[in-house]
Design a protein around this motif. Structure first.
Motif, PDB file in Angstrom:
ATOM      1  N   PRO A   1       5.224   5.071   3.585  1.00  0.00           N
ATOM      2  CA  PRO A   1       5.640   4.962   2.183  1.00  0.00           C
ATOM      3  C   PRO A   1       5.210   3.633   1.545  1.00  0.00           C
ATOM      4  N   LYS A   2       5.205   2.539   2.312  1.00  0.00           N
ATOM      5  CA  LYS A   2       4.761   1.254   1.749  1.00  0.00           C
ATOM      6  C   LYS A   2       3.263   1.289   1.447  1.00  0.00           C
ATOM      7  N   HIS A   3       2.500   1.957   2.283  1.00  0.00           N
ATOM      8  CA  HIS A   3       1.060   2.112   2.048  1.00  0.00           C
ATOM      9  C   HIS A   3       0.837   2.899   0.760  1.00  0.00           C
ATOM     10  N   ARG A   4       1.539   4.013   0.617  1.00  0.00           N
ATOM     11  CA  ARG A   4       1.393   4.841  -0.594  1.00  0.00           C
ATOM     12  C   ARG A   4       1.839   4.083  -1.839  1.00  0.00           C
ATOM     13  N   ALA A   5       2.912   3.312  -1.719  1.00  0.00           N
ATOM     14  CA  ALA A   5       3.397   2.524  -2.861  1.00  0.00           C
ATOM     15  C   ALA A   5       2.367   1.466  -3.261  1.00  0.00           C
ATOM     16  N   ALA A   6       1.722   0.865  -2.268  1.00  0.00           N
ATOM     17  CA  ALA A   6       0.698  -0.145  -2.556  1.00  0.00           C
ATOM     18  C   ALA A   6      -0.507   0.488  -3.248  1.00  0.00           C
ATOM     19  N   LEU A   7      -0.926   1.662  -2.785  1.00  0.00           N
ATOM     20  CA  LEU A   7      -2.038   2.368  -3.437  1.00  0.00           C
ATOM     21  C   LEU A   7      -1.704   2.681  -4.893  1.00  0.00           C
ATOM     22  N   GLN A   8      -0.488   3.177  -5.111  1.00  0.00           N
ATOM     23  CA  GLN A   8      -0.076   3.510  -6.479  1.00  0.00           C
ATOM     24  C   GLN A   8      -0.006   2.260  -7.351  1.00  0.00           C
ATOM     25  N   ALA A   9       0.528   1.184  -6.808  1.00  0.00           N
ATOM     26  CA  ALA A   9       0.641  -0.064  -7.567  1.00  0.00           C
ATOM     27  C   ALA A   9      -0.737  -0.615  -7.927  1.00  0.00           C
ATOM     28  N   CYS A  10      -1.683  -0.527  -6.998  1.00  0.00           N
ATOM     29  CA  CYS A  10      -3.052  -0.990  -7.289  1.00  0.00           C
ATOM     30  C   CYS A  10      -3.681  -0.121  -8.377  1.00  0.00           C
ATOM     31  N   SER A  11      -3.482   1.171  -8.275  1.00  0.00           N
ATOM     32  CA  SER A  11      -4.010   2.083  -9.289  1.00  0.00           C
ATOM     33  C   SER A  11      -3.400   1.784 -10.659  1.00  0.00           C
ATOM     34  N   ASP A  12      -2.097   1.563 -10.687  1.00  0.00           N
ATOM     35  CA  ASP A  12      -1.410   1.247 -11.949  1.00  0.00           C
ATOM     36  C   ASP A  12      -1.911  -0.065 -12.541  1.00  0.00           C
ATOM     37  N   ALA A  13      -2.161  -1.047 -11.688  1.00  0.00           N
ATOM     38  CA  ALA A  13      -2.665  -2.340 -12.170  1.00  0.00           C
ATOM     39  C   ALA A  13      -4.080  -2.191 -12.724  1.00  0.00           C
ATOM     40  N   MET A  14      -4.913  -1.410 -12.035  1.00  0.00           N
ATOM     41  CA  MET A  14      -6.292  -1.229 -12.494  1.00  0.00           C
ATOM     42  C   MET A  14      -6.357  -0.480 -13.823  1.00  0.00           C
ATOM     43  N   SER A  15      -5.383   0.397 -14.058  1.00  0.00           N
ATOM     44  CA  SER A  15      -5.371   1.149 -15.316  1.00  0.00           C
ATOM     45  C   SER A  15      -4.629   0.407 -16.427  1.00  0.00           C
ATOM     46  N   GLY A  16      -4.034  -0.735 -16.075  1.00  0.00           N
ATOM     47  CA  GLY A  16      -3.317  -1.525 -17.067  1.00  0.00           C
ATOM     48  C   GLY A  16      -1.892  -1.084 -17.313  1.00  0.00           C
ATOM     49  N   GLU A  17      -1.405  -0.139 -16.513  1.00  0.00           N
ATOM     50  CA  GLU A  17      -0.044   0.375 -16.694  1.00  0.00           C
ATOM     51  C   GLU A  17       1.033  -0.572 -16.165  1.00  0.00           C
ATOM     52  N   LYS A  18       0.685  -1.344 -15.127  1.00  0.00           N
ATOM     53  CA  LYS A  18       1.646  -2.262 -14.516  1.00  0.00           C
ATOM     54  C   LYS A  18       0.969  -3.608 -14.285  1.00  0.00           C
ATOM     55  N   PRO A  19       1.758  -4.671 -14.140  1.00  0.00           N
ATOM     56  CA  PRO A  19       1.177  -6.000 -13.884  1.00  0.00           C
ATOM     57  C   PRO A  19       0.509  -6.076 -12.514  1.00  0.00           C
ATOM     58  N   VAL A  20      -0.548  -6.853 -12.436  1.00  0.00           N
ATOM     59  CA  VAL A  20      -1.271  -7.014 -11.179  1.00  0.00           C
ATOM     60  C   VAL A  20      -0.383  -7.657 -10.109  1.00  0.00           C
ATOM     61  N   MET A  21       0.589  -8.453 -10.527  1.00  0.00           N
ATOM     62  CA  MET A  21       1.502  -9.086  -9.569  1.00  0.00           C
ATOM     63  C   MET A  21       2.285  -8.029  -8.787  1.00  0.00           C
ATOM     64  N   SER A  22       2.608  -6.909  -9.416  1.00  0.00           N
ATOM     65  CA  SER A  22       3.307  -5.824  -8.724  1.00  0.00           C
ATOM     66  C   SER A  22       2.423  -5.220  -7.640  1.00  0.00           C
ATOM     67  N   ALA A  23       1.141  -5.069  -7.946  1.00  0.00           N
ATOM     68  CA  ALA A  23       0.207  -4.531  -6.963  1.00  0.00           C
ATOM     69  C   ALA A  23       0.073  -5.492  -5.782  1.00  0.00           C
ATOM     70  N   ARG A  24      -0.004  -6.753  -6.087  1.00  0.00           N
ATOM     71  CA  ARG A  24      -0.139  -7.769  -5.045  1.00  0.00           C
ATOM     72  C   ARG A  24       1.072  -7.755  -4.113  1.00  0.00           C
ATOM     73  N   ARG A  25       2.259  -7.714  -4.708  1.00  0.00           N
ATOM     74  CA  ARG A  25       3.495  -7.691  -3.905  1.00  0.00           C
ATOM     75  C   ARG A  25       3.557  -6.438  -3.025  1.00  0.00           C
ATOM     76  N   ALA A  26       3.230  -5.282  -3.607  1.00  0.00           N
ATOM     77  CA  ALA A  26       3.273  -4.023  -2.853  1.00  0.00           C
ATOM     78  C   ALA A  26       2.243  -4.037  -1.722  1.00  0.00           C
ATOM     79  N   PHE A  27       1.062  -4.590  -2.001  1.00  0.00           N
ATOM     80  CA  PHE A  27       0.029  -4.668  -0.973  1.00  0.00           C
ATOM     81  C   PHE A  27       0.489  -5.562   0.181  1.00  0.00           C
ATOM     82  N   ILE A  28       1.054  -6.713  -0.134  1.00  0.00           N
ATOM     83  CA  ILE A  28       1.527  -7.630   0.910  1.00  0.00           C
ATOM     84  C   ILE A  28       2.604  -6.960   1.766  1.00  0.00           C
ATOM     85  N   ALA A  29       3.511  -6.233   1.142  1.00  0.00           N
ATOM     86  CA  ALA A  29       4.569  -5.547   1.900  1.00  0.00           C
ATOM     87  C   ALA A  29       3.961  -4.536   2.878  1.00  0.00           C
TER      88      ALA A  29
END
Length: 84
Positions: free
Chosen positions: A43-71
């Motif tokens: 689930p953490k892997h899937r959340a990180a993928l989604q967060a990166c996708s959201d950041a790339m599309s501008g839907e969410k801040p890049v900091m969220s993607a970074r945090r999810a990826f680190i987790a």
């Protein structure tokens, strides 16, 4: 907004030998999650993928993607550090 840069890069182990790899963008983190991920797709892997996708599309801040990826990276012991 595909190349959204992390404020501070994240370093992970790129292979079983522990070769460091510096990830600077959500796109690089997403590519690592899709192509080089050493562990199971948790689930953490899937959340990180989604967060990166959201950041790339501008839907969410890049900091969220970074945090999810680190987790996710910590979960599979590939995280090295998040310092310059």
């Amino acid at each position: 907004m595909e190349n959204v840069r992390f404020e501070t890069p994240v370093t992970v182990k790129a292979d079983p030998a522990g070769t460091p790899l510096l990830l600077r963008t959500a796109k690089e983190a997403s590519a690592f999650l899709l192509n080089s991920w050493p562990g199971k797709r948790s689930p953490k892997h899937r959340a990180a993928l989604q967060a990166c996708s959201d950041a790339m599309s501008g839907e969410k801040p890049v900091m969220s993607a970074r945090r999810a990826f680190i987790a996710a990276a910590r979960e599979v012991n590939v995280f090295i550090n998040d310092k310059d």
